[in-house]
Design an enzyme around this catalytic site. Structure first.
Site, PDB file in Angstrom:
ATOM      1  N   SER A  17       1.149   6.089   4.966  1.00 14.10           N
ATOM      2  CA  SER A  17      -0.229   6.398   4.581  1.00 14.10           C
ATOM      3  C   SER A  17      -1.110   6.184   5.796  1.00 14.10           C
ATOM      4  O   SER A  17      -0.933   6.859   6.800  1.00 14.10           O
ATOM      5  CB  SER A  17      -0.662   5.521   3.396  1.00 14.10           C
ATOM      6  OG  SER A  17      -1.964   5.877   2.964  1.00 14.10           O
ATOM      7  N   HIS A  44       0.231  10.367   3.052  1.00 20.17           N
ATOM      8  CA  HIS A  44      -0.925  10.601   2.186  1.00 20.17           C
ATOM      9  C   HIS A  44      -1.976  11.429   2.925  1.00 20.17           C
ATOM     10  O   HIS A  44      -2.283  11.162   4.088  1.00 20.17           O
ATOM     11  CB  HIS A  44      -1.554   9.274   1.764  1.00 20.17           C
ATOM     12  CG  HIS A  44      -0.713   8.483   0.828  1.00 20.17           C
ATOM     13  ND1 HIS A  44      -1.027   7.202   0.439  1.00 20.17           N
ATOM     14  CD2 HIS A  44       0.444   8.784   0.186  1.00 20.17           C
ATOM     15  CE1 HIS A  44      -0.113   6.749  -0.401  1.00 20.17           C
ATOM     16  NE2 HIS A  44       0.789   7.694  -0.563  1.00 20.17           N
ATOM     17  N   ASP A 136       2.120   2.103  -2.365  1.00 20.26           N
ATOM     18  CA  ASP A 136       2.925   3.293  -2.665  1.00 20.26           C
ATOM     19  C   ASP A 136       4.206   3.218  -1.831  1.00 20.26           C
ATOM     20  O   ASP A 136       4.203   2.760  -0.693  1.00 20.26           O
ATOM     21  CB  ASP A 136       2.152   4.566  -2.330  1.00 20.26           C
ATOM     22  CG  ASP A 136       2.840   5.816  -2.851  1.00 20.26           C
ATOM     23  OD1 ASP A 136       3.592   5.711  -3.847  1.00 20.26           O
ATOM     24  OD2 ASP A 136       2.621   6.893  -2.270  1.00 20.26           O
TER      25      ASP A 136
END
Length: 338
Positions: A17, A44, A136
């Site tokens: 991310s 992301h 995540d």
């Protein structure tokens, strides 16, 4: 070339991310030019992103990189990059793209890629978690570990944003924790190592892995009611446990890890407080205008005084709302710092 049945670990899935573009580019730059594996990358990104990561990776290293295409074959010696606003999923032999519900507030998200890789390829998979905020990738990496795959995590102390690596190291039996600079050589070595005794088949169906949650078709709740609401759709959230790992999901299919849910709930609260504050400030302005109008028209002092008291009450409530918003921001900033 299309990936044949392999005796080694020939499916590499990488998730990141914040700070992930540079981290993935460093990995791609030092992979072997004849890597006998297919590489899949989720970082992301915003739905409106221009999707330049594939071009950056293509220029960075010896392996060709491109945006993943729905239905494309799983090919060795290539890097497949998730497109903006689409989950990158793996089925046996080919790629699948999905505009399914966001997970952890993201689409593409890391967990769906990892989960479907584990479901479709089992112990052939190497899962890699790099820099990023929140958590995540943790649930997906656990699915890879449960399927007998190899798990690799960037050393949190080496990561630009340690949230995702720290969560993975804390909650998953990770095989390798390494600084970013050492990960390319580690992957080049791991793909050549023969697999061990195959793990037991995953109890998760392909549909459940692919869509995250296959609850609607079963018409049954996914777990225990949490008493919380989904930040995405306001529906009820249910607790889902995989061993000690806790996730939350709604019947639409939105899915959250605990840290991401807390962050999403804080953002939702701040947004709603902002809407309420705007309404209060408009009420203040309206009350003040009514006071002015009463004075201009020579209305009864009693009515003007009542309007004035209404304006003062609205100002006090608005001030309290601002204090509440500031307190909420301080809590959120403190959690981020932790």
């Amino acid at each position: 070339m299309t990936a044949p049945e392999s005796q080694g670990h020939d499916i590499i899935v990488i998730g990141a991310s914040a700070g992930g573009v540079e981290a993935v580019r460093e990995v791609a730059a030092r992979l072997s030019p004849d890597l006998p594996a297919a590489v899949f990358v989720v970082v992301h990104s915003s739905p409106s992103s221009r999707g330049l990561l594939a071009k950056l990776l293509d220029r960075a290293g010896p392996l060709p990189a491109s945006v993943a295409e729905d239905g494309a074959a799983v090919a060795h010696g290539r890097i497949h990059v998730a497109a903006p606003d689409q989950h990158l999923l793996l089925r046996a032999g080919h790629i699948h793209l999905s505009r399914g519900p966001r997970e952890n507030g993201a689409r593409p998200a890391v967990n769906p890629l990892f989960r479907t890789a584990a479901s479709s390829y089992g112990d052939r998979v190497i899962g890699v978690v790099l820099t990023g905020n929140l958590d995540d990738g943790t649930a997906g990496l656990l699915a890879i570990a449960d399927a007998g795959g190899v798990t690799v995590v960037q050393d949190p102390e080496d990561a630009l944003y340690p949230g995702m690596p720290s969560s993975a190291v804390t909650q998953v039996p990770v095989d390798h924790v390494a600084p970013l600079a050492a990960i390319p050589a580690l992957l080049n070595r791991l793909v050549l190592e023969p697999r061990g005794v195959p793990a037991a088949p995953s109890p998760v169906s392909t549909a459940e892995a692919e869509d995250g949650l296959d609850w609607l078709s079963h018409r049954r709740p996914p777990g225990h009611a949490s008493g919380l609401s989904c930040p995405e759709c306001d529906g009820p959230l249910w607790e889902i446990r995989n061993g000690e790992l806790l996730e939350f999901g709604c019947l639409v299919g939105h899915r959250f890890s605990p840290e991401t849910l807390a962050a999403a709930a804080a953002a939702s609260l701040e947004e709603r407080l902002s809407v309420s504050l705007r309404a209060l400030e408009e009420r203040v302005r309206m009350a003040e205008r009514l006071v002015e109008n009463a004075r201009e028209r020579g209305t009864s002092p009693i009515i003007a005084d009542r309007r004035l008291r209404e304006a003062e009450r609205a100002r006090r409530v608005a001030a309290q709302m601002r204090e509440l918003m500031e307190a909420s921001s301080r809590v959120r900033d403190g959690e981020a710092a932790d």
